[in-house]
Design a protein around this motif. Structure first.
Motif, PDB file in Angstrom:
ATOM      1  N   ASP A  77      41.372  56.102  21.795  1.00  0.00           N
ATOM      2  CA  ASP A  77      42.470  56.430  22.699  1.00  0.00           C
ATOM      3  C   ASP A  77      42.424  55.450  23.869  1.00  0.00           C
ATOM      4  O   ASP A  77      41.374  55.237  24.489  1.00  0.00           O
ATOM      5  N   LEU A  78      43.574  54.833  24.174  1.00  0.00           N
ATOM      6  CA  LEU A  78      43.651  53.831  25.238  1.00  0.00           C
ATOM      7  C   LEU A  78      44.566  54.321  26.347  1.00  0.00           C
ATOM      8  O   LEU A  78      45.610  54.934  26.088  1.00  0.00           O
ATOM      9  N   HIS A  79      44.181  54.038  27.557  1.00  0.00           N
ATOM     10  CA  HIS A  79      45.001  54.387  28.715  1.00  0.00           C
ATOM     11  C   HIS A  79      45.166  53.147  29.587  1.00  0.00           C
ATOM     12  O   HIS A  79      44.185  52.475  29.920  1.00  0.00           O
ATOM     13  N   ILE A  80      46.424  52.824  29.922  1.00  0.00           N
ATOM     14  CA  ILE A  80      46.729  51.678  30.783  1.00  0.00           C
ATOM     15  C   ILE A  80      47.108  52.216  32.159  1.00  0.00           C
ATOM     16  O   ILE A  80      48.234  52.706  32.349  1.00  0.00           O
ATOM     17  N   THR A 117      49.067  58.948  28.403  1.00  0.00           N
ATOM     18  CA  THR A 117      49.649  58.788  29.740  1.00  0.00           C
ATOM     19  C   THR A 117      48.651  59.115  30.836  1.00  0.00           C
ATOM     20  O   THR A 117      48.814  58.671  31.976  1.00  0.00           O
ATOM     21  N   GLN A 118      47.623  59.869  30.508  1.00  0.00           N
ATOM     22  CA  GLN A 118      46.570  60.220  31.461  1.00  0.00           C
ATOM     23  C   GLN A 118      45.220  59.892  30.849  1.00  0.00           C
ATOM     24  O   GLN A 118      45.051  59.957  29.628  1.00  0.00           O
ATOM     25  N   PRO A 119      44.248  59.523  31.680  1.00  0.00           N
ATOM     26  CA  PRO A 119      42.916  59.234  31.126  1.00  0.00           C
ATOM     27  C   PRO A 119      42.273  60.485  30.562  1.00  0.00           C
ATOM     28  O   PRO A 119      42.316  61.558  31.166  1.00  0.00           O
ATOM     29  N   LEU A 120      41.690  60.362  29.384  1.00  0.00           N
ATOM     30  CA  LEU A 120      40.986  61.453  28.718  1.00  0.00           C
ATOM     31  C   LEU A 120      39.488  61.145  28.682  1.00  0.00           C
ATOM     32  O   LEU A 120      39.085  59.976  28.808  1.00  0.00           O
ATOM     33  N   SER A 123      38.942  58.470  26.154  1.00  0.00           N
ATOM     34  CA  SER A 123      39.780  57.274  26.167  1.00  0.00           C
ATOM     35  C   SER A 123      39.095  56.120  26.900  1.00  0.00           C
ATOM     36  O   SER A 123      38.260  56.314  27.780  1.00  0.00           O
ATOM     37  N   ALA A 124      39.468  54.908  26.497  1.00  0.00           N
ATOM     38  CA  ALA A 124      39.023  53.687  27.176  1.00  0.00           C
ATOM     39  C   ALA A 124      40.203  53.144  27.987  1.00  0.00           C
ATOM     40  O   ALA A 124      41.361  53.298  27.593  1.00  0.00           O
ATOM     41  N   GLU A 125      39.908  52.517  29.110  1.00  0.00           N
ATOM     42  CA  GLU A 125      40.955  52.047  30.005  1.00  0.00           C
ATOM     43  C   GLU A 125      41.205  50.556  29.822  1.00  0.00           C
ATOM     44  O   GLU A 125      40.259  49.773  29.686  1.00  0.00           O
ATOM     45  N   VAL A 126      42.484  50.197  29.832  1.00  0.00           N
ATOM     46  CA  VAL A 126      42.903  48.800  29.721  1.00  0.00           C
ATOM     47  C   VAL A 126      43.192  48.283  31.127  1.00  0.00           C
ATOM     48  O   VAL A 126      44.100  48.784  31.801  1.00  0.00           O
ATOM     49  N   HIS A 127      42.430  47.313  31.575  1.00  0.00           N
ATOM     50  CA  HIS A 127      42.595  46.753  32.911  1.00  0.00           C
ATOM     51  C   HIS A 127      43.172  45.343  32.815  1.00  0.00           C
ATOM     52  O   HIS A 127      42.759  44.553  31.961  1.00  0.00           O
ATOM     53  N   ILE A 128      44.118  45.059  33.716  1.00  0.00           N
ATOM     54  CA  ILE A 128      44.779  43.750  33.731  1.00  0.00           C
ATOM     55  C   ILE A 128      44.589  43.145  35.120  1.00  0.00           C
ATOM     56  O   ILE A 128      44.900  43.772  36.130  1.00  0.00           O
TER      57      ILE A 128
END
Length: 244
Positions: A77-80, A117-120, A123-128
């Motif tokens: 699961d990905l969260h941006i 839509t929300q961090p779980l 989930s892993a976070e996508v950072h830009i």
């Protein structure tokens, strides 16, 4: 038998003597020592320029493809998260930061990735991250390969009708056709570049990291690094006392 004396100073042998001296000196170029390293160049390479929102989408499509090739993140699961906004920046990442996050989200979803839509907890976070590099003192940068040859060829073609053809303007036609064919791949180097880094983090662990470098137009700098919002002037404090 009479021996004929050769005059080295004669005009026939002078170019040969000069050429031999030049070859001798050039052979000593790398044999001598130097007080400082001699500047040299890198092998020929190319770097693209970002100057349209379509180019942002091209990068988003590339990143989405690369992300889903990684086994460690393909089924996660990905969260941006949104770009951070604070009192010192209008919006971190600017228009590119907002647009690229949206485009990357669309590209990942269209390829079957699991986005939230929300961090779980799972989930892993996508950072830009976007870094703008502004060169202030660049040396000579050579023009595109073949530019001097094309220029010389154009001059030569334009000179042909002056000597042979009845209408001089006809000589510009071949040069114009060649320019139309090749000019689409030409652009100036410029002094502004950006480094766009996309990372996927699982807590303190980096699961994916990719950096891409592009030239940008100097007038588009605010797309990638907005000007700082000026802070409100502080009100001077006045101390009041009853002592004289």
């Amino acid at each position: 038998m009479r021996t004929r004396k050769i005059d080295i100073s004669s005009s026939a042998l002078r170019p040969l003597v000069i050429g031999l001296a030049c070859l001798t000196l050039s052979g000593c170029f790398y044999a001598n020592t130097s007080q400082a390293p001699i500047a040299t160049t890198y092998p020929y390479s190319e770097q693209q320029r970002m100057q349209a929102a379509h180019h942002w989408n091209v990068l988003a499509r590339h990143e989405a493809t690369q992300i889903l090739k990684r086994e460690r993140v393909r089924f996660r699961d990905l969260h941006i998260p949104d770009a951070p906004q604070d009192a010192t920046h209008a919006y971190s990442g600017g228009e590119f930061g907002r647009g690229f996050r949206t485009l990357l989200t669309s590209e990942l979803v269209s390829r079957g990735a699991n986005l939230t839509t929300q961090p779980l907890p799972s989930s892993a976070e996508v950072h830009i991250d976007v870094d703008v590099v502004a060169h202030r003192d660049r040396g000579f940068v050579r023009p595109p390969t073949g530019a001097f040859t094309a220029l010389a060829g154009g001059i030569a073609v334009a000179a042909i009708p002056i000597n042979q053809w009845a209408e001089p303007a006809l000589g510009l036609i071949p040069a114009a056709v060649a320019a139309d064919v090749t000019s689409g791949s030409w652009t100036h180097t410029g002094n502004e570049e950006i480094i766009v880094t996309t990372q996927i983090l699982d807590g303190e662990q980096i699961l994916y990291s990719s950096s891409n470098i592009y030239y940008i137009n100097s007038g588009d700098r605010r797309h990638y690094a907005p000007d700082r919002v000026p802070s409100a002037p502080s009100t001077p404090s006045v101390s009041i006392t009853d002592r004289w």
